[in-house]
Write a protein that holds these residues in place. Structure first.
Motif, PDB file in Angstrom:
ATOM      1  N   TRP A 132       1.362  -1.185  -0.163  1.00 56.97           N
ATOM      2  CA  TRP A 132       0.277  -0.331  -0.607  1.00 56.97           C
ATOM      3  C   TRP A 132       1.046   1.044   0.124  1.00 56.97           C
ATOM      4  O   TRP A 132       1.008   1.769  -0.699  1.00 56.97           O
ATOM      5  CB  TRP A 132      -0.789   0.816   1.379  1.00 56.97           C
ATOM      6  CG  TRP A 132      -1.721   1.188   1.178  1.00 56.97           C
ATOM      7  CD1 TRP A 132      -1.624   2.423   1.489  1.00 56.97           C
ATOM      8  CD2 TRP A 132      -3.133   1.164   0.298  1.00 56.97           C
ATOM      9  NE1 TRP A 132      -2.833   2.874   1.045  1.00 56.97           N
ATOM     10  CE2 TRP A 132      -4.001   2.257   0.319  1.00 56.97           C
ATOM     11  CE3 TRP A 132      -3.447   0.199   0.151  1.00 56.97           C
ATOM     12  CZ2 TRP A 132      -4.567   2.711  -0.304  1.00 56.97           C
ATOM     13  CZ3 TRP A 132      -5.059   0.320  -0.766  1.00 56.97           C
ATOM     14  CH2 TRP A 132      -5.271   1.738  -1.262  1.00 56.97           C
ATOM     15  N   SER A 133       1.577   1.073   0.890  1.00 58.50           N
ATOM     16  CA  SER A 133       3.154   2.909   1.072  1.00 58.50           C
ATOM     17  C   SER A 133       3.457   2.516  -0.210  1.00 58.50           C
ATOM     18  O   SER A 133       3.581   3.393  -0.709  1.00 58.50           O
ATOM     19  CB  SER A 133       3.882   1.959   2.243  1.00 58.50           C
ATOM     20  OG  SER A 133       4.898   3.713   2.093  1.00 58.50           O
ATOM     21  N   PHE A 136       0.206   2.349  -3.994  1.00 57.20           N
ATOM     22  CA  PHE A 136      -0.553   3.551  -3.620  1.00 57.20           C
ATOM     23  C   PHE A 136      -0.453   4.644  -3.433  1.00 57.20           C
ATOM     24  O   PHE A 136      -1.000   5.717  -3.871  1.00 57.20           O
ATOM     25  CB  PHE A 136      -2.092   2.444  -3.315  1.00 57.20           C
ATOM     26  CG  PHE A 136      -2.335   0.894  -3.675  1.00 57.20           C
ATOM     27  CD1 PHE A 136      -3.017   1.534  -4.997  1.00 57.20           C
ATOM     28  CD2 PHE A 136      -1.710   0.342  -3.316  1.00 57.20           C
ATOM     29  CE1 PHE A 136      -3.737   0.625  -5.943  1.00 57.20           C
ATOM     30  CE2 PHE A 136      -2.208  -1.065  -4.306  1.00 57.20           C
ATOM     31  CZ  PHE A 136      -3.239  -0.772  -5.399  1.00 57.20           C
ATOM     32  N   ASP A 137       0.531   4.814  -2.018  1.00 56.25           N
ATOM     33  CA  ASP A 137       0.780   5.997  -1.909  1.00 56.25           C
ATOM     34  C   ASP A 137       2.258   7.152  -2.545  1.00 56.25           C
ATOM     35  O   ASP A 137       1.724   7.716  -3.039  1.00 56.25           O
ATOM     36  CB  ASP A 137       1.055   5.982  -0.428  1.00 56.25           C
ATOM     37  CG  ASP A 137      -0.208   5.775   0.442  1.00 56.25           C
ATOM     38  OD1 ASP A 137      -1.040   6.029   0.465  1.00 56.25           O
ATOM     39  OD2 ASP A 137       0.142   4.870   1.905  1.00 56.25           O
ATOM     40  N   ARG A 138       3.160   6.326  -2.918  1.00 56.19           N
ATOM     41  CA  ARG A 138       4.051   6.729  -3.488  1.00 56.19           C
ATOM     42  C   ARG A 138       4.333   6.672  -4.697  1.00 56.19           C
ATOM     43  O   ARG A 138       4.510   7.811  -5.616  1.00 56.19           O
ATOM     44  CB  ARG A 138       6.197   5.920  -2.615  1.00 56.19           C
ATOM     45  CG  ARG A 138       5.911   6.233  -1.403  1.00 56.19           C
ATOM     46  CD  ARG A 138       7.498   5.352  -1.117  1.00 56.19           C
ATOM     47  NE  ARG A 138       7.946   6.227  -1.601  1.00 56.19           N
ATOM     48  CZ  ARG A 138       8.403   7.471  -0.965  1.00 56.19           C
ATOM     49  NH1 ARG A 138       8.520   8.430  -0.077  1.00 56.19           N
ATOM     50  NH2 ARG A 138      10.238   8.213  -1.240  1.00 56.19           N
ATOM     51  N   ARG A 140       1.461   5.889  -6.852  1.00 59.50           N
ATOM     52  CA  ARG A 140       0.474   6.678  -6.661  1.00 59.50           C
ATOM     53  C   ARG A 140      -0.478   5.571  -7.877  1.00 59.50           C
ATOM     54  O   ARG A 140      -1.103   6.100  -8.914  1.00 59.50           O
ATOM     55  CB  ARG A 140       0.466   8.186  -7.353  1.00 59.50           C
ATOM     56  CG  ARG A 140       0.697   9.111  -5.797  1.00 59.50           C
ATOM     57  CD  ARG A 140       1.332  10.304  -6.560  1.00 59.50           C
ATOM     58  NE  ARG A 140       1.427  10.743  -8.170  1.00 59.50           N
ATOM     59  CZ  ARG A 140       3.074  10.729  -8.431  1.00 59.50           C
ATOM     60  NH1 ARG A 140       3.856   9.988  -8.090  1.00 59.50           N
ATOM     61  NH2 ARG A 140       3.637  10.585  -9.655  1.00 59.50           N
ATOM     62  N   GLY A 142      -3.328   4.622 -10.069  1.00 58.87           N
ATOM     63  CA  GLY A 142      -4.445   4.676 -10.022  1.00 58.87           C
ATOM     64  C   GLY A 142      -4.990   5.207 -11.482  1.00 58.87           C
ATOM     65  O   GLY A 142      -5.669   3.744 -11.874  1.00 58.87           O
ATOM     66  N   GLU A 150      -4.044   2.823 -14.926  1.00 53.78           N
ATOM     67  CA  GLU A 150      -3.391   2.501 -14.935  1.00 53.78           C
ATOM     68  C   GLU A 150      -2.757   1.136 -14.554  1.00 53.78           C
ATOM     69  O   GLU A 150      -3.529  -0.200 -13.923  1.00 53.78           O
ATOM     70  CB  GLU A 150      -2.166   3.387 -13.628  1.00 53.78           C
ATOM     71  CG  GLU A 150      -2.447   4.600 -14.003  1.00 53.78           C
ATOM     72  CD  GLU A 150      -1.303   6.116 -13.179  1.00 53.78           C
ATOM     73  OE1 GLU A 150      -1.117   6.540 -13.728  1.00 53.78           O
ATOM     74  OE2 GLU A 150      -1.697   5.241 -12.047  1.00 53.78           O
ATOM     75  N   VAL A 220       3.475   2.013 -13.310  1.00 56.43           N
ATOM     76  CA  VAL A 220       4.085   1.235 -12.143  1.00 56.43           C
ATOM     77  C   VAL A 220       5.077   0.316 -12.535  1.00 56.43           C
ATOM     78  O   VAL A 220       4.017  -0.850 -13.035  1.00 56.43           O
ATOM     79  CB  VAL A 220       3.354   1.916 -10.713  1.00 56.43           C
ATOM     80  CG1 VAL A 220       4.133   2.041  -9.954  1.00 56.43           C
ATOM     81  CG2 VAL A 220       2.387   3.161 -11.252  1.00 56.43           C
ATOM     82  N   ARG A 242       6.335   5.948 -13.208  1.00 56.32           N
ATOM     83  CA  ARG A 242       6.483   5.662 -12.296  1.00 56.32           C
ATOM     84  C   ARG A 242       7.213   3.964 -11.378  1.00 56.32           C
ATOM     85  O   ARG A 242       6.881   2.805 -12.165  1.00 56.32           O
ATOM     86  CB  ARG A 242       6.083   5.632 -10.408  1.00 56.32           C
ATOM     87  CG  ARG A 242       5.604   7.358 -10.462  1.00 56.32           C
ATOM     88  CD  ARG A 242       4.000   7.765 -12.071  1.00 56.32           C
ATOM     89  NE  ARG A 242       2.951   6.984 -11.315  1.00 56.32           N
ATOM     90  CZ  ARG A 242       1.859   6.789 -12.270  1.00 56.32           C
ATOM     91  NH1 ARG A 242       1.798   7.080 -13.381  1.00 56.32           N
ATOM     92  NH2 ARG A 242       0.558   6.140 -11.730  1.00 56.32           N
ATOM     93  N   THR A 267       9.742   9.009 -12.761  1.00 53.98           N
ATOM     94  CA  THR A 267       9.280   8.548 -11.644  1.00 53.98           C
ATOM     95  C   THR A 267      10.320   7.887 -11.498  1.00 53.98           C
ATOM     96  O   THR A 267       9.663   6.584 -11.015  1.00 53.98           O
ATOM     97  CB  THR A 267       8.420   9.722 -10.672  1.00 53.98           C
ATOM     98  OG1 THR A 267       8.095  10.976 -11.086  1.00 53.98           O
ATOM     99  CG2 THR A 267       8.691   9.415  -9.157  1.00 53.98           C
ATOM    100  N   ASN A 287      -5.640   3.225   6.135  1.00 57.01           N
ATOM    101  CA  ASN A 287      -6.526   2.988   4.659  1.00 57.01           C
ATOM    102  C   ASN A 287      -6.458   1.456   4.478  1.00 57.01           C
ATOM    103  O   ASN A 287      -7.549   0.908   3.246  1.00 57.01           O
ATOM    104  CB  ASN A 287      -5.060   3.446   3.570  1.00 57.01           C
ATOM    105  CG  ASN A 287      -5.298   4.872   3.464  1.00 57.01           C
ATOM    106  OD1 ASN A 287      -6.232   5.740   3.186  1.00 57.01           O
ATOM    107  ND2 ASN A 287      -3.450   5.578   3.255  1.00 57.01           N
TER     108      ASN A 287
END
Length: 334
Positions: A132-133, A136-138, A140, A142, A150, A220, A242, A267, A287
Protein backbone atom coordinates in the motif's frame (compact mmCIF):
# COMPACT_ATOMS: atom_id res chain seq x y z
CA UNK A 1 8.73 -16.71 27.04
CA UNK A 2 10.13 -18.80 24.21
CA UNK A 3 11.74 -16.92 21.36
CA UNK A 4 14.02 -17.38 18.36
CA UNK A 5 17.20 -15.32 18.39
CA UNK A 6 20.03 -14.64 15.96
CA UNK A 7 23.06 -16.02 17.82
CA UNK A 8 25.54 -14.55 15.32
CA UNK A 9 25.43 -13.35 11.72
CA UNK A 10 25.33 -16.23 9.25
CA UNK A 11 23.19 -18.91 7.62
CA UNK A 12 19.82 -20.25 8.80
CA UNK A 13 21.56 -22.40 11.42
CA UNK A 14 22.31 -19.31 13.55
CA UNK A 15 18.60 -19.07 14.44
CA UNK A 16 18.22 -20.78 17.82
CA UNK A 17 15.37 -21.22 20.34
CA UNK A 18 15.95 -19.32 23.57
CA UNK A 19 14.16 -18.02 26.67
CA UNK A 20 13.61 -14.27 27.01
CA UNK A 21 11.68 -12.05 29.43
CA UNK A 22 8.31 -10.92 28.15
CA UNK A 23 8.52 -7.46 26.57
CA UNK A 24 7.92 -4.45 28.79
CA UNK A 25 5.31 -2.21 27.23
CA UNK A 26 6.05 1.37 26.23
CA UNK A 27 3.30 4.01 26.17
CA UNK A 28 0.86 3.29 23.35
CA UNK A 29 1.78 -0.39 23.07
CA UNK A 30 -0.15 -3.59 23.67
CA UNK A 31 1.13 -7.10 24.35
CA UNK A 32 0.11 -9.79 21.89
CA UNK A 33 0.19 -13.48 22.74
CA UNK A 34 1.53 -14.70 19.42
CA UNK A 35 -0.11 -17.59 17.59
CA UNK A 36 1.80 -17.17 14.33
CA UNK A 37 4.69 -15.08 12.98
CA UNK A 38 5.26 -14.18 9.33
CA UNK A 39 8.68 -14.83 7.77
CA UNK A 40 9.99 -12.13 5.44
CA UNK A 41 13.14 -11.42 3.44
CA UNK A 42 14.14 -8.57 5.79
CA UNK A 43 14.40 -11.22 8.54
CA UNK A 44 17.01 -13.00 6.39
CA UNK A 45 18.87 -9.74 5.80
CA UNK A 46 18.91 -9.06 9.54
CA UNK A 47 20.23 -12.59 10.12
CA UNK A 48 23.25 -11.94 7.88
CA UNK A 49 23.90 -8.44 9.24
CA UNK A 50 22.51 -6.42 6.35
CA UNK A 51 19.37 -4.95 7.96
CA UNK A 52 20.16 -2.93 11.10
CA UNK A 53 17.72 -3.00 13.99
CA UNK A 54 16.23 0.48 14.56
CA UNK A 55 17.13 2.12 17.89
CA UNK A 56 14.87 0.87 20.67
CA UNK A 57 13.50 -2.11 18.73
CA UNK A 58 13.85 -5.73 19.81
CA UNK A 59 16.90 -7.56 18.50
CA UNK A 60 14.71 -10.60 17.85
CA UNK A 61 13.72 -11.01 14.19
CA UNK A 62 10.12 -10.88 13.01
CA UNK A 63 8.12 -7.95 11.61
CA UNK A 64 4.56 -9.30 11.72
CA UNK A 65 2.49 -11.38 14.11
CA UNK A 66 -1.04 -12.57 14.75
CA UNK A 67 -2.61 -13.60 18.03
CA UNK A 68 -4.64 -12.01 20.82
CA UNK A 69 -4.21 -8.91 22.95
CA UNK A 70 -3.43 -9.87 26.55
CA UNK A 71 -2.22 -6.58 28.06
CA UNK A 72 -2.14 -2.84 27.43
CA UNK A 73 -4.22 0.32 27.66
CA UNK A 74 -7.07 0.21 25.13
CA UNK A 75 -8.94 3.38 26.05
CA UNK A 76 -6.93 5.86 23.97
CA UNK A 77 -7.43 7.46 20.58
CA UNK A 78 -5.25 4.82 18.89
CA UNK A 79 -7.89 2.16 19.53
CA UNK A 80 -9.72 2.98 16.31
CA UNK A 81 -11.38 -0.41 15.85
CA UNK A 82 -12.72 -0.96 19.37
CA UNK A 83 -10.22 -3.68 20.28
CA UNK A 84 -10.40 -5.36 23.70
CA UNK A 85 -8.34 -7.77 25.75
CA UNK A 86 -8.74 -11.11 23.99
CA UNK A 87 -9.37 -9.56 20.55
CA UNK A 88 -7.81 -11.49 17.67
CA UNK A 89 -5.42 -9.17 15.89
CA UNK A 90 -2.46 -8.93 13.54
CA UNK A 91 0.25 -6.32 13.79
CA UNK A 92 3.23 -4.79 12.05
CA UNK A 93 6.20 -4.46 14.42
CA UNK A 94 9.80 -3.20 14.22
CA UNK A 95 11.12 -6.52 15.56
CA UNK A 96 10.45 -9.18 18.16
CA UNK A 97 7.92 -11.16 16.13
CA UNK A 98 9.71 -14.50 16.54
CA UNK A 99 8.48 -14.93 20.12
CA UNK A 100 5.52 -16.15 22.16
CA UNK A 101 4.74 -12.58 23.21
CA UNK A 102 5.32 -9.41 21.19
CA UNK A 103 4.84 -5.72 21.98
CA UNK A 104 3.20 -3.69 19.23
CA UNK A 105 2.13 -0.05 18.93
CA UNK A 106 -1.66 -0.11 19.14
CA UNK A 107 -1.81 2.20 16.10
CA UNK A 108 -0.23 -0.60 14.02
CA UNK A 109 -2.58 -3.33 15.26
CA UNK A 110 -5.51 -4.39 13.10
CA UNK A 111 -8.37 -6.80 13.77
CA UNK A 112 -8.07 -10.12 11.95
CA UNK A 113 -10.29 -9.97 8.84
CA UNK A 114 -13.42 -12.04 9.29
CA UNK A 115 -12.96 -15.67 8.31
CA UNK A 116 -9.15 -15.75 8.39
CA UNK A 117 -7.04 -18.03 10.58
CA UNK A 118 -4.15 -16.84 12.75
CA UNK A 119 -1.67 -18.26 10.23
CA UNK A 120 -3.35 -16.36 7.40
CA UNK A 121 -3.54 -13.17 9.46
CA UNK A 122 0.16 -13.37 10.35
CA UNK A 123 1.00 -13.29 6.63
CA UNK A 124 -0.66 -9.92 6.05
CA UNK A 125 0.92 -6.90 7.80
CA UNK A 126 4.43 -6.69 6.32
CA UNK A 127 3.38 -7.22 2.71
CA UNK A 128 0.14 -5.23 2.76
CA UNK A 129 1.65 -2.25 4.59
CA UNK A 130 4.59 -2.32 2.14
CA UNK A 131 2.50 -2.67 -1.01
CA UNK A 132 0.00 0.00 0.00
CA UNK A 133 2.73 2.45 0.99
CA UNK A 134 4.80 1.98 -2.17
CA UNK A 135 2.34 1.14 -4.94
CA UNK A 136 -0.61 3.32 -3.95
CA UNK A 137 0.91 6.10 -1.81
CA UNK A 138 4.39 6.69 -3.27
CA UNK A 139 3.85 5.48 -6.87
CA UNK A 140 0.21 6.67 -6.91
CA UNK A 141 -1.24 3.78 -8.94
CA UNK A 142 -4.61 5.18 -9.99
CA UNK A 143 -6.14 6.45 -13.22
CA UNK A 144 -4.69 7.95 -16.39
CA UNK A 145 -5.63 11.43 -17.59
CA UNK A 146 -8.16 9.71 -19.84
CA UNK A 147 -9.83 8.17 -16.78
CA UNK A 148 -8.62 4.61 -17.42
CA UNK A 149 -7.15 2.39 -14.71
CA UNK A 150 -3.36 2.41 -14.78
CA UNK A 151 -1.22 -0.68 -15.33
CA UNK A 152 1.26 -2.30 -12.92
CA UNK A 153 4.32 -4.50 -13.49
CA UNK A 154 5.35 -6.54 -10.45
CA UNK A 155 8.87 -7.92 -10.34
CA UNK A 156 8.98 -11.19 -8.38
CA UNK A 157 5.30 -11.99 -8.63
CA UNK A 158 5.36 -15.16 -6.52
CA UNK A 159 7.09 -13.61 -3.49
CA UNK A 160 5.01 -12.57 -0.50
CA UNK A 161 5.10 -8.98 -1.72
CA UNK A 162 4.35 -10.11 -5.27
CA UNK A 163 1.23 -12.14 -4.53
CA UNK A 164 -0.06 -9.26 -2.41
CA UNK A 165 0.59 -6.62 -5.09
CA UNK A 166 -1.01 -8.72 -7.84
CA UNK A 167 -4.18 -9.49 -5.91
CA UNK A 168 -4.65 -6.02 -4.47
CA UNK A 169 -4.12 -4.16 -7.74
CA UNK A 170 -6.39 -6.57 -9.65
CA UNK A 171 -9.10 -6.31 -6.97
CA UNK A 172 -8.98 -2.53 -7.40
CA UNK A 173 -9.45 -2.81 -11.17
CA UNK A 174 -5.92 -2.53 -12.57
CA UNK A 175 -4.21 -4.56 -15.30
CA UNK A 176 -1.23 -6.36 -13.79
CA UNK A 177 1.77 -8.08 -15.34
CA UNK A 178 4.27 -10.01 -13.22
CA UNK A 179 7.68 -11.59 -13.64
CA UNK A 180 8.73 -14.93 -12.16
CA UNK A 181 11.59 -17.39 -12.53
CA UNK A 182 9.83 -20.28 -14.26
CA UNK A 183 6.86 -21.03 -16.50
CA UNK A 184 5.15 -22.70 -13.54
CA UNK A 185 5.56 -19.60 -11.40
CA UNK A 186 4.42 -17.39 -14.27
CA UNK A 187 1.21 -19.41 -14.45
CA UNK A 188 0.84 -19.06 -10.65
CA UNK A 189 0.91 -15.28 -11.11
CA UNK A 190 -1.88 -15.57 -13.66
CA UNK A 191 -3.90 -17.76 -11.29
CA UNK A 192 -3.69 -14.91 -8.76
CA UNK A 193 -5.10 -12.46 -11.32
CA UNK A 194 -2.14 -11.20 -13.34
CA UNK A 195 -3.04 -10.74 -17.00
CA UNK A 196 0.33 -12.16 -17.99
CA UNK A 197 3.05 -13.95 -16.05
CA UNK A 198 6.48 -13.41 -17.64
CA UNK A 199 9.31 -15.93 -17.22
CA UNK A 200 12.24 -13.54 -16.84
CA UNK A 201 14.71 -16.34 -17.63
CA UNK A 202 13.30 -16.95 -21.11
CA UNK A 203 11.37 -13.74 -21.94
CA UNK A 204 12.13 -10.02 -22.09
CA UNK A 205 9.71 -8.25 -19.77
CA UNK A 206 10.23 -4.98 -21.66
CA UNK A 207 9.15 -6.50 -24.98
CA UNK A 208 6.23 -8.41 -23.46
CA UNK A 209 4.79 -5.44 -21.57
CA UNK A 210 5.23 -3.14 -24.56
CA UNK A 211 3.34 -5.61 -26.74
CA UNK A 212 0.55 -6.04 -24.20
CA UNK A 213 0.11 -2.26 -23.86
CA UNK A 214 0.26 -1.50 -27.61
CA UNK A 215 3.76 -0.04 -27.15
CA UNK A 216 2.53 2.45 -24.53
CA UNK A 217 4.33 0.86 -21.58
CA UNK A 218 3.22 0.36 -17.98
CA UNK A 219 2.39 3.14 -15.55
CA UNK A 220 3.99 1.71 -12.40
CA UNK A 221 6.72 -0.85 -11.72
CA UNK A 222 7.13 -2.42 -8.26
CA UNK A 223 10.82 -3.35 -8.19
CA UNK A 224 12.50 -5.67 -5.67
CA UNK A 225 15.58 -6.23 -7.82
CA UNK A 226 17.33 -2.96 -8.66
CA UNK A 227 20.72 -3.40 -10.35
CA UNK A 228 20.55 -3.91 -14.10
CA UNK A 229 16.75 -4.18 -13.97
CA UNK A 230 16.39 -0.43 -13.47
CA UNK A 231 17.42 0.74 -16.97
CA UNK A 232 15.18 -1.91 -18.50
CA UNK A 233 12.27 -0.81 -16.32
CA UNK A 234 12.75 2.74 -17.56
CA UNK A 235 12.32 1.38 -21.10
CA UNK A 236 9.13 -0.40 -20.04
CA UNK A 237 7.47 2.73 -18.60
CA UNK A 238 4.80 4.84 -20.22
CA UNK A 239 5.05 8.64 -20.19
CA UNK A 240 4.67 9.88 -16.58
CA UNK A 241 5.50 6.35 -15.36
CA UNK A 242 6.81 5.60 -11.87
CA UNK A 243 9.18 2.97 -10.45
CA UNK A 244 8.94 2.12 -6.74
CA UNK A 245 12.03 0.29 -5.47
CA UNK A 246 11.65 -1.70 -2.24
CA UNK A 247 14.61 -4.12 -2.34
CA UNK A 248 17.94 -4.56 -4.11
CA UNK A 249 18.27 -8.28 -4.78
CA UNK A 250 20.12 -7.49 -8.02
CA UNK A 251 22.49 -4.92 -6.51
CA UNK A 252 22.46 -1.32 -5.31
CA UNK A 253 24.07 0.33 -8.35
CA UNK A 254 22.51 0.95 -11.77
CA UNK A 255 23.05 3.04 -14.89
CA UNK A 256 20.15 5.39 -15.50
CA UNK A 257 19.28 7.26 -18.71
CA UNK A 258 18.54 10.69 -17.24
CA UNK A 259 17.48 11.96 -20.66
CA UNK A 260 14.65 9.42 -20.72
CA UNK A 261 13.50 10.65 -17.30
CA UNK A 262 13.38 14.22 -18.57
CA UNK A 263 11.74 13.54 -21.92
CA UNK A 264 9.12 11.15 -20.59
CA UNK A 265 8.50 12.73 -17.16
CA UNK A 266 9.44 9.60 -15.24
CA UNK A 267 9.78 9.12 -11.49
CA UNK A 268 12.09 6.71 -9.67
CA UNK A 269 11.44 6.41 -5.94
CA UNK A 270 12.25 4.00 -3.15
CA UNK A 271 11.59 3.42 0.52
CA UNK A 272 12.04 1.13 3.50
CA UNK A 273 9.19 0.78 5.96
CA UNK A 274 10.83 -0.48 9.15
CA UNK A 275 12.35 2.79 10.40
CA UNK A 276 9.27 4.94 9.67
CA UNK A 277 7.31 6.48 12.54
CA UNK A 278 4.29 4.98 14.26
CA UNK A 279 2.20 7.86 12.93
CA UNK A 280 3.26 7.06 9.35
CA UNK A 281 2.35 3.39 9.77
CA UNK A 282 -0.90 4.28 11.53
CA UNK A 283 -2.03 6.15 8.41
CA UNK A 284 -1.35 3.05 6.31
CA UNK A 285 -3.26 0.92 8.81
CA UNK A 286 -6.25 3.24 8.45
CA UNK A 287 -6.21 2.83 4.67
CA UNK A 288 -5.89 -0.94 4.92
CA UNK A 289 -8.81 -1.20 7.34
CA UNK A 290 -11.04 1.00 5.20
CA UNK A 291 -10.08 -0.11 1.70
CA UNK A 292 -8.45 -3.54 1.86
CA UNK A 293 -9.92 -5.48 4.80
CA UNK A 294 -13.40 -5.43 3.15
CA UNK A 295 -11.83 -7.11 0.10
CA UNK A 296 -10.84 -10.06 2.29
CA UNK A 297 -14.31 -10.32 3.74
CA UNK A 298 -15.83 -10.16 0.24
CA UNK A 299 -13.50 -12.95 -0.93
CA UNK A 300 -11.83 -10.75 -3.57
CA UNK A 301 -8.34 -11.31 -2.18
CA UNK A 302 -6.94 -14.10 -0.05
CA UNK A 303 -3.76 -14.88 1.86
CA UNK A 304 -1.43 -17.25 0.01
CA UNK A 305 0.34 -19.55 2.49
CA UNK A 306 3.05 -21.75 1.03
CA UNK A 307 4.20 -23.58 4.16
CA UNK A 308 4.14 -23.34 7.93
CA UNK A 309 6.81 -24.43 10.39
CA UNK A 310 6.82 -24.80 14.19
CA UNK A 311 8.66 -21.76 15.52
CA UNK A 312 11.58 -23.86 16.74
CA UNK A 313 12.20 -24.77 13.08
CA UNK A 314 12.73 -21.15 12.03
CA UNK A 315 16.05 -22.23 10.54
CA UNK A 316 14.22 -24.54 8.12
CA UNK A 317 11.80 -21.74 7.23
CA UNK A 318 14.71 -19.46 6.35
CA UNK A 319 16.43 -22.21 4.37
CA UNK A 320 13.24 -22.64 2.33
CA UNK A 321 12.96 -18.91 1.70
CA UNK A 322 16.54 -18.83 0.45
CA UNK A 323 15.66 -21.36 -2.28
CA UNK A 324 13.03 -18.96 -3.72
CA UNK A 325 10.89 -21.98 -4.63
CA UNK A 326 7.91 -20.79 -2.59
CA UNK A 327 4.80 -19.09 -3.91
CA UNK A 328 3.37 -16.80 -1.24
CA UNK A 329 4.17 -16.64 2.46
CA UNK A 330 6.05 -18.81 4.94
CA UNK A 331 4.73 -18.66 8.52
CA UNK A 332 5.95 -19.83 11.94
CA UNK A 333 3.45 -21.21 14.47
CA UNK A 334 3.66 -21.11 18.28
Amino acid sequence: MKAIEITQYGGPEVLKPTERPRPELKPGEVLIKVAASGVNRPDMLQRVGQYPVPPGASDLPGLEVAGEIVEGALDGADNRWGLKLGSRVCALVQGGGYAEYCAAPLAQVLPVPQGLSDVEAASLPETFFTVWSNVFDRARLGETEAGEKETLLVQGGTSGIGVTAIQLAVALGHRVFATAGSDEKARACEALGAERGINYKTEDFVAVTKELTQDRGVDVVLDMVGGDYLPREVQALAFDGRIAIIALLGGSKATLDMGALLRRRLTVTGSTLRPRSVAFKAAIAQNLHEKVWPLFEAGKIRPVIYQTFPAEQADKAHALMETSTHVGKIVLTW
